[in-house]
Design a protein around this motif. Structure first.
Motif, PDB file in Angstrom:
ATOM      1  N   VAL A  69       0.813  -1.226   0.000  1.00 34.57           N
ATOM      2  CA  VAL A  69       0.000   0.000   0.000  1.00 34.57           C
ATOM      3  C   VAL A  69       0.844   1.272   0.000  1.00 34.57           C
ATOM      4  O   VAL A  69       0.358   2.338  -0.342  1.00 34.57           O
ATOM      5  CB  VAL A  69      -0.967   0.021   1.208  1.00 34.57           C
ATOM      6  CG1 VAL A  69      -2.014  -1.062   1.088  1.00 34.57           C
ATOM      7  CG2 VAL A  69      -0.211  -0.103   2.525  1.00 34.57           C
ATOM      8  N   LYS A 120      -9.472   2.697  -1.882  1.00 33.04           N
ATOM      9  CA  LYS A 120      -8.162   2.166  -2.307  1.00 33.04           C
ATOM     10  C   LYS A 120      -7.275   1.852  -1.093  1.00 33.04           C
ATOM     11  O   LYS A 120      -6.073   2.126  -1.099  1.00 33.04           O
ATOM     12  CB  LYS A 120      -7.468   3.141  -3.255  1.00 33.04           C
ATOM     13  CG  LYS A 120      -8.302   3.478  -4.518  1.00 33.04           C
ATOM     14  CD  LYS A 120      -7.539   4.431  -5.442  1.00 33.04           C
ATOM     15  CE  LYS A 120      -8.338   4.741  -6.701  1.00 33.04           C
ATOM     16  NZ  LYS A 120      -9.597   5.470  -6.429  1.00 33.04           N
ATOM     17  N   THR A 121      -7.908   1.360  -0.024  1.00 25.37           N
ATOM     18  CA  THR A 121      -7.144   1.029   1.187  1.00 25.37           C
ATOM     19  C   THR A 121      -7.364  -0.443   1.542  1.00 25.37           C
ATOM     20  O   THR A 121      -8.340  -1.070   1.116  1.00 25.37           O
ATOM     21  CB  THR A 121      -7.641   1.870   2.387  1.00 25.37           C
ATOM     22  OG1 THR A 121      -9.059   1.709   2.499  1.00 25.37           O
ATOM     23  CG2 THR A 121      -7.302   3.341   2.226  1.00 25.37           C
ATOM     24  N   PRO A 162      -7.852  -2.937   5.035  1.00 26.57           N
ATOM     25  CA  PRO A 162      -8.143  -4.309   4.590  1.00 26.57           C
ATOM     26  C   PRO A 162      -9.361  -4.378   3.663  1.00 26.57           C
ATOM     27  O   PRO A 162     -10.270  -3.550   3.754  1.00 26.57           O
ATOM     28  CB  PRO A 162      -8.436  -5.021   5.910  1.00 26.57           C
ATOM     29  CG  PRO A 162      -9.009  -3.962   6.788  1.00 26.57           C
ATOM     30  CD  PRO A 162      -8.301  -2.688   6.422  1.00 26.57           C
ATOM     31  N   GLU A 202     -13.499  -1.652   4.680  1.00 26.27           N
ATOM     32  CA  GLU A 202     -13.535  -0.965   5.983  1.00 26.27           C
ATOM     33  C   GLU A 202     -13.548  -1.969   7.129  1.00 26.27           C
ATOM     34  O   GLU A 202     -14.476  -2.777   7.256  1.00 26.27           O
ATOM     35  CB  GLU A 202     -14.738  -0.016   6.079  1.00 26.27           C
ATOM     36  CG  GLU A 202     -14.589   1.236   5.222  1.00 26.27           C
ATOM     37  CD  GLU A 202     -13.424   2.109   5.664  1.00 26.27           C
ATOM     38  OE1 GLU A 202     -12.483   2.263   4.879  1.00 26.27           O
ATOM     39  OE2 GLU A 202     -13.447   2.591   6.810  1.00 26.27           O
ATOM     40  N   PHE A 204     -14.132  -1.885  10.306  1.00 19.61           N
ATOM     41  CA  PHE A 204     -15.286  -1.879  11.215  1.00 19.61           C
ATOM     42  C   PHE A 204     -16.428  -2.680  10.563  1.00 19.61           C
ATOM     43  O   PHE A 204     -17.056  -3.541  11.166  1.00 19.61           O
ATOM     44  CB  PHE A 204     -15.692  -0.412  11.408  1.00 19.61           C
ATOM     45  CG  PHE A 204     -16.645  -0.112  12.531  1.00 19.61           C
ATOM     46  CD1 PHE A 204     -16.359   0.887  13.441  1.00 19.61           C
ATOM     47  CD2 PHE A 204     -17.840  -0.795  12.668  1.00 19.61           C
ATOM     48  CE1 PHE A 204     -17.247   1.202  14.465  1.00 19.61           C
ATOM     49  CE2 PHE A 204     -18.728  -0.482  13.697  1.00 19.61           C
ATOM     50  CZ  PHE A 204     -18.421   0.515  14.593  1.00 19.61           C
ATOM     51  N   TYR A 254      -6.328   6.598  15.800  1.00 20.47           N
ATOM     52  CA  TYR A 254      -5.423   6.652  14.644  1.00 20.47           C
ATOM     53  C   TYR A 254      -4.941   8.092  14.399  1.00 20.47           C
ATOM     54  O   TYR A 254      -3.770   8.343  14.147  1.00 20.47           O
ATOM     55  CB  TYR A 254      -6.124   6.118  13.398  1.00 20.47           C
ATOM     56  CG  TYR A 254      -5.176   5.759  12.275  1.00 20.47           C
ATOM     57  CD1 TYR A 254      -5.283   6.374  11.033  1.00 20.47           C
ATOM     58  CD2 TYR A 254      -4.177   4.816  12.459  1.00 20.47           C
ATOM     59  CE1 TYR A 254      -4.423   6.049   9.993  1.00 20.47           C
ATOM     60  CE2 TYR A 254      -3.310   4.480  11.422  1.00 20.47           C
ATOM     61  CZ  TYR A 254      -3.440   5.097  10.203  1.00 20.47           C
ATOM     62  OH  TYR A 254      -2.588   4.774   9.175  1.00 20.47           O
TER      63      TYR A 254
HETATM   64  N1  LIG Z   1     -10.921   3.162   7.969  1.00 18.01           N
HETATM   65  C1  LIG Z   1     -10.120   2.170   7.295  1.00 18.01           C
HETATM   66  C2  LIG Z   1      -8.662   2.540   7.435  1.00 18.01           C
HETATM   67  C3  LIG Z   1      -7.796   1.638   6.590  1.00 18.01           C
HETATM   68  C4  LIG Z   1      -6.403   2.214   6.370  1.00 18.01           C
HETATM   69  O1  LIG Z   1      -6.063   3.290   6.851  1.00 18.01           O
HETATM   70  N2  LIG Z   1      -5.582   1.457   5.617  1.00 18.01           N
HETATM   71  C5  LIG Z   1      -4.228   1.939   5.289  1.00 18.01           C
HETATM   72  C6  LIG Z   1      -3.167   0.982   5.806  1.00 18.01           C
HETATM   73  S1  LIG Z   1      -3.248   0.837   7.508  1.00 18.01           S
HETATM   74  O2  LIG Z   1      -3.085   2.284   8.039  1.00 18.01           O
HETATM   75  C7  LIG Z   1      -4.091   2.018   3.801  1.00 18.01           C
HETATM   76  O3  LIG Z   1      -4.539   1.129   3.074  1.00 18.01           O
HETATM   77  N3  LIG Z   1      -3.454   3.111   3.343  1.00 18.01           N
HETATM   78  C8  LIG Z   1      -3.214   3.266   1.929  1.00 18.01           C
HETATM   79  C9  LIG Z   1      -3.584   4.659   1.513  1.00 18.01           C
HETATM   80  O4  LIG Z   1      -4.038   5.409   2.407  1.00 18.01           O
HETATM   81  O5  LIG Z   1      -3.418   4.960   0.330  1.00 18.01           O
HETATM   82  C10 LIG Z   1     -10.399   0.799   7.909  1.00 18.01           C
HETATM   83  O6  LIG Z   1     -10.752   0.762   9.090  1.00 18.01           O
HETATM   84  O7  LIG Z   1     -10.282  -0.222   7.209  1.00 18.01           O
END
Ligand SMILES: N[C@@H](CCC(=O)N[C@@H](CSO)C(=O)NCC(=O)O)C(=O)O
Length: 221
Positions: free
Chosen positions: A37, A53-54, A56, A67, A69, A110
Motif C-alpha cells: 500500500v 483504495k485502502t 483491509p 472498511e 469496522f 489513529y
Molecule cells: N478506515 C479504514 C482505514 C484503513 C487504512 O487506513 N488502511 C491503510 C493501511 S493501515 O493504516 C491504507 O490502506 N493506506 C493506503 C492509503 O491510504 O493509500 C479501515 O478501518 O479499514
C-alpha cells in the motif's frame, strides 16, 4: 481454484489486524495476501476497493467487503453466525454500546498516533496529551472488567487491541510512559496478547523501526 475467503492486508496495519483476529476467532480459513500500500497498489486491491483504495479488504465468494469496522462488526460476525459471536446476539443495547466505543476508537486513536509520529515540538506534545486522554477514557470504560463487554472477548477488544502494539513506538517517539497513565489498559492488552488469535495477528512491539520508517518516508510535518 480461487480460495473462498481472501484478506487483502498490510502486515503492520491495525485495521487489517482486526480482521485477522476476527477471522481467527470465527475459525474461518482464509488466504492472506500482502498488499504494497505504500508504494504500488495492485490491480486486485484497486478493483476490490475503488472508493478508498485502502486495505483491509475481505473477498468472500467473489464479493469485496471494505472498511475494518464493517468487515468485523457486520460481515464476519453475521456471515459466520455459528461460531463465537463478536457481539451479543439479542441485546440491542449492548450492541449499540459496542458500536459506540469502537466508533470512538476509530475517531480518536489513529488520528492521535499519526500526529504523534508525524509532528514535532508543541504539536507532538499536544498529540501525546490527546492520546493519553483517549486511553484514559477507554480505561475508565473498561474499569475492572477483563474485557470491554464484560467477561467475554468482543468487538471493542478487537477494535482496540491492534493499536496496543504501537504503544512502545508511541512511548519511544513521544518519550512518555502509557502505563503510568493507563495501567489497566496496559494490563488488559497483556491479557489479550496471550490469546492465540491476537498473538498471531499483532505486530511484535519491538518492530518499532517501522514507525521510524514511516517518519522518514512521510517526514515530521
Ligand atoms: N478506515 C479504514 C482505514 C484503513 C487504512 O487506513 N488502511 C491503510 C493501511 S493501515 O493504516 C491504507 O490502506 N493506506 C493506503 C492509503 O491510504 O493509500 C479501515 O478501518 O479499514
Amino acid at each position: 481454484v480461487e480460495p473462498e475467503v481472501v484478506l487483502l492486508d498490510f502486515w503492520v496495519s491495525p485495521f487489517g489486524q482486526r480482521c485477522r483476529i476476527a477471522l481467527e476467532e470465527k475459525g474461518v480459513p482464509y488466504e492472506y495476501r500482502e498488499q504494497d500500500v505504500l508504494n504500488c497498489k495492485g490491480e486486485l486491491l484497486l478493483r476490490s476497493n475503488p472508493v478508498h483504495k485502502t486495505i483491509p479488504v475481505l473477498l468472500h465468494a467473489g464479493r469485496a467487503i471494505c472498511e475494518s469496522f464493517v468487515i468485523v462488526h457486520t460481515y464476519v460476525d453475521e456471515a459466520w453466525p455459528d461460531a463465537a459471536p463478536l457481539l451479543p446476539r439479542d441485546d440491542p443495547y449492548a450492541r449499540a454500546e459496542a458500536r459506540f466505543w469502537a466508533d470512538y476508537i476509530d475517531k480518536k486513536i489513529y488520528g492521535c498516533q499519526t500526529r504523534l509520529w508525524k509532528l514535532k515540538g508543541e504539536a507532538q506534545e499536544q498529540a501525546k496529551k490527546d492520546l493519553t486522554e483517549v486511553l484514559k477514557t477507554l480505561e475508565s470504560e473498561l474499569g475492572d472488567k477483563p474485557y470491554f463487554a464484560g467477561d467475554t472477548f468482543g468487538f471493542v477488544d478487537i477494535a482496540l487491541v491492534p493499536f496496543t502494539s504501537w504503544f512502545l513506538a508511541y512511548e519511544k517517539l513521544g518519550g512518555f510512559s502509557i502505563e503510568e497513565h493507563c495501567p489497566k489498559i496496559v494490563a488488559w492488552a497483556k491479557l489479550w496478547r496471550e490469546r492465540e488469535s491476537v498473538a498471531k495477528a499483532l505486530t511484535d512491539p519491538d518492530k518499532v523501526e517501522f514507525v521510524q520508517f514511516l517518519q522518514t518516508k512521510f517526514g515530521p510535518m
